[in-house]
Each structure stands twice: as structure tokens, then as C-alpha cells.
Design a protein around this motif. Structure first.
Motif, mmCIF file in Angstrom:
data_model
loop_
_atom_site.group_PDB
_atom_site.id
_atom_site.type_symbol
_atom_site.label_atom_id
_atom_site.label_comp_id
_atom_site.label_asym_id
_atom_site.label_seq_id
_atom_site.Cartn_x
_atom_site.Cartn_y
_atom_site.Cartn_z
ATOM 1 N N MET A 73 0.822 -1.201 0.000
ATOM 2 C CA MET A 73 0.000 0.000 0.000
ATOM 3 C C MET A 73 0.860 1.257 0.000
ATOM 4 S SD MET A 73 -3.016 1.045 -0.011
ATOM 5 C CE MET A 73 -3.880 2.520 0.255
ATOM 6 N N MET A 74 1.934 1.238 0.777
ATOM 7 C CA MET A 74 2.808 2.402 0.854
ATOM 8 C C MET A 74 3.550 2.623 -0.460
ATOM 9 S SD MET A 74 3.507 4.690 2.937
ATOM 10 C CE MET A 74 4.665 5.901 3.402
ATOM 11 N N LYS A 75 3.910 1.529 -1.141
ATOM 12 C CA LYS A 75 4.604 1.642 -2.423
ATOM 13 C C LYS A 75 3.707 2.299 -3.459
ATOM 14 C CE LYS A 75 6.896 -2.675 -1.485
ATOM 15 N NZ LYS A 75 7.010 -4.071 -1.894
ATOM 16 N N LEU A 76 2.446 1.921 -3.454
ATOM 17 C CA LEU A 76 1.494 2.498 -4.396
ATOM 18 C C LEU A 76 1.282 3.982 -4.116
ATOM 19 C CD1 LEU A 76 -0.346 1.751 -6.740
ATOM 20 C CD2 LEU A 76 -2.139 1.323 -5.068
ATOM 21 N N LEU A 77 1.275 4.360 -2.864
ATOM 22 C CA LEU A 77 1.124 5.764 -2.499
ATOM 23 C C LEU A 77 2.326 6.592 -2.953
ATOM 24 C CD1 LEU A 77 -0.755 7.721 -1.010
ATOM 25 C CD2 LEU A 77 0.556 7.239 1.050
ATOM 26 N N ILE A 78 3.510 6.018 -2.840
ATOM 27 C CA ILE A 78 4.722 6.721 -3.286
ATOM 28 C C ILE A 78 4.693 6.919 -4.792
ATOM 29 C CG2 ILE A 78 7.223 6.492 -3.525
ATOM 30 C CD1 ILE A 78 7.219 5.161 -0.758
ATOM 31 N N PHE A 79 4.320 5.873 -5.544
ATOM 32 C CA PHE A 79 4.256 6.006 -6.995
ATOM 33 C C PHE A 79 3.159 6.999 -7.416
ATOM 34 C CE2 PHE A 79 6.581 1.915 -7.242
ATOM 35 C CZ PHE A 79 7.597 2.356 -8.076
ATOM 36 N N TYR A 80 2.057 7.025 -6.692
ATOM 37 C CA TYR A 80 1.003 7.997 -6.975
ATOM 38 C C TYR A 80 1.514 9.420 -6.749
ATOM 39 C CZ TYR A 80 -3.345 10.573 -6.564
ATOM 40 O OH TYR A 80 -4.335 11.496 -6.714
ATOM 41 N N ILE A 115 4.621 10.417 -6.954
ATOM 42 C CA ILE A 115 5.599 10.740 -8.001
ATOM 43 C C ILE A 115 4.895 11.058 -9.319
ATOM 44 C CG2 ILE A 115 7.490 9.789 -9.367
ATOM 45 C CD1 ILE A 115 8.382 8.319 -6.831
ATOM 46 N N PHE A 116 3.836 10.313 -9.654
ATOM 47 C CA PHE A 116 3.079 10.616 -10.862
ATOM 48 C C PHE A 116 2.421 11.988 -10.758
ATOM 49 C CE2 PHE A 116 2.822 5.942 -11.833
ATOM 50 C CZ PHE A 116 3.593 6.031 -12.984
ATOM 51 N N MET A 117 1.932 12.343 -9.597
ATOM 52 C CA MET A 117 1.343 13.670 -9.412
ATOM 53 C C MET A 117 2.405 14.761 -9.558
ATOM 54 S SD MET A 117 -1.811 13.288 -9.250
ATOM 55 C CE MET A 117 -2.246 14.953 -8.863
ATOM 56 N N MET A 118 3.620 14.492 -9.078
ATOM 57 C CA MET A 118 4.718 15.439 -9.273
ATOM 58 C C MET A 118 4.983 15.647 -10.760
ATOM 59 S SD MET A 118 7.570 14.393 -6.424
ATOM 60 C CE MET A 118 8.832 15.259 -7.316
ATOM 61 N N TYR A 119 5.048 14.537 -11.490
ATOM 62 C CA TYR A 119 5.346 14.626 -12.923
ATOM 63 C C TYR A 119 4.253 15.391 -13.669
ATOM 64 C CZ TYR A 119 6.292 13.330 -17.716
ATOM 65 O OH TYR A 119 6.542 13.373 -19.059
ATOM 66 N N PHE A 120 3.003 15.071 -13.399
ATOM 67 C CA PHE A 120 1.920 15.732 -14.126
ATOM 68 C C PHE A 120 1.736 17.182 -13.713
ATOM 69 C CE2 PHE A 120 0.533 11.318 -15.011
ATOM 70 C CZ PHE A 120 0.655 11.410 -16.395
ATOM 71 N N LEU A 172 13.149 10.162 -9.359
ATOM 72 C CA LEU A 172 12.600 9.540 -8.155
ATOM 73 C C LEU A 172 11.837 8.264 -8.478
ATOM 74 C CD1 LEU A 172 11.341 12.600 -6.110
ATOM 75 C CD2 LEU A 172 13.256 11.109 -5.590
ATOM 76 N N MET A 173 11.112 8.275 -9.587
ATOM 77 C CA MET A 173 10.388 7.085 -9.996
ATOM 78 C C MET A 173 11.361 5.954 -10.344
ATOM 79 S SD MET A 173 7.407 6.607 -12.848
ATOM 80 C CE MET A 173 8.416 7.208 -14.173
ATOM 81 N N LEU A 174 12.454 6.279 -11.015
ATOM 82 C CA LEU A 174 13.448 5.257 -11.341
ATOM 83 C C LEU A 174 14.123 4.707 -10.091
ATOM 84 C CD1 LEU A 174 15.126 6.728 -14.530
ATOM 85 C CD2 LEU A 174 13.764 4.652 -14.353
ATOM 86 N N VAL A 175 14.398 5.581 -9.118
ATOM 87 C CA VAL A 175 15.002 5.114 -7.868
ATOM 88 C C VAL A 175 14.077 4.134 -7.161
ATOM 89 C CG1 VAL A 175 15.644 5.859 -5.542
ATOM 90 C CG2 VAL A 175 16.503 7.092 -7.495
ATOM 91 N N CYS A 176 12.807 4.488 -7.079
ATOM 92 C CA CYS A 176 11.845 3.592 -6.419
ATOM 93 C C CYS A 176 11.705 2.280 -7.175
ATOM 94 C CB CYS A 176 10.489 4.282 -6.288
ATOM 95 S SG CYS A 176 10.472 5.632 -5.134
#
Length: 98
Positions: A1-8, A10-15, A44-48
């Protein structure tokens, strides 16, 4: 769950960087800063992704080298534009005025 929140996040940062890049067209410097922000979010997305997958981190060094080169090229173009036109407004650029 925490991993999905981090990717969300990062996607919000990108957009959000993409939105600023496509909507704010008054200054050239703001466009360059939004491009760097988007490169940071991709980093950051690549690091994760690479750390969760257990892959090697050599690609991150190559990505950072290209991101730094892109930033330096953008700043050199900005300095050249400011020296040529006197400001960094997009409205003052003209193809006829070489």
C-alpha cells in the motif's frame, strides 16, 4: 500500500510539472524549471522502481548525467536569449528579428 502511495505521489509530481510546462508560457525560465522538475520526478520514480525490483543502479548515473546536460544546455540558451533580446519573455521572441 505504501509503495502504491509513493508512486502515486511521483506521478502527481510529474503531471504537475507537465501542467506548469504547458500552461505557463510567459517566461522562458519557468519552462526550464518545470522541465527540471519533471526530470527530478522521473529520477525519483526510477530510484523507487530499481530499488524495489533489486536491479543495479548504474542507469541512474547515466540518467543524472543526461539531466545535468539538459539543464546546462537550457541555461546556456537562456543566457544567450537574455543577451540577445534583453529579457526572457516568450512574447519578445521574433523570427523576423535575427
Amino acid at each position: 500500500m505504501m509503495k502504491l502511495l509513493i508512486f502515486y505521489f511521483i506521478f502527481m509530481m510529474y503531471f504537475s510539472g507537465l501542467w506548469v510546462f504547458s500552461s505557463k508560457r510567459k517566461y522562458f525560465l519557468v519552462s526550464l524549471l518545470s522541465l527540471e522538475y519533471m526530470a527530478l520526478s522521473i529520477f525519483l520514480m526510477l530510484v523507487c522502481y530499481l530499488s524495489l525490483g533489486g536491479f543495479e543502479m548504474y542507469f541512474l548515473l547515466i540518467f543524472l548525467v543526461f539531466a545535468v546536460c539538459e539543464g546546462v544546455l537550457g541555461l546556456s540558451v537562456l543566457v544567450n536569449v537574455v543577451r540577445s533580446f534583453g529579457n526572457n519573455y516568450f512574447q519578445s521572441f521574433s523570427i523576423l528579428r535575427c
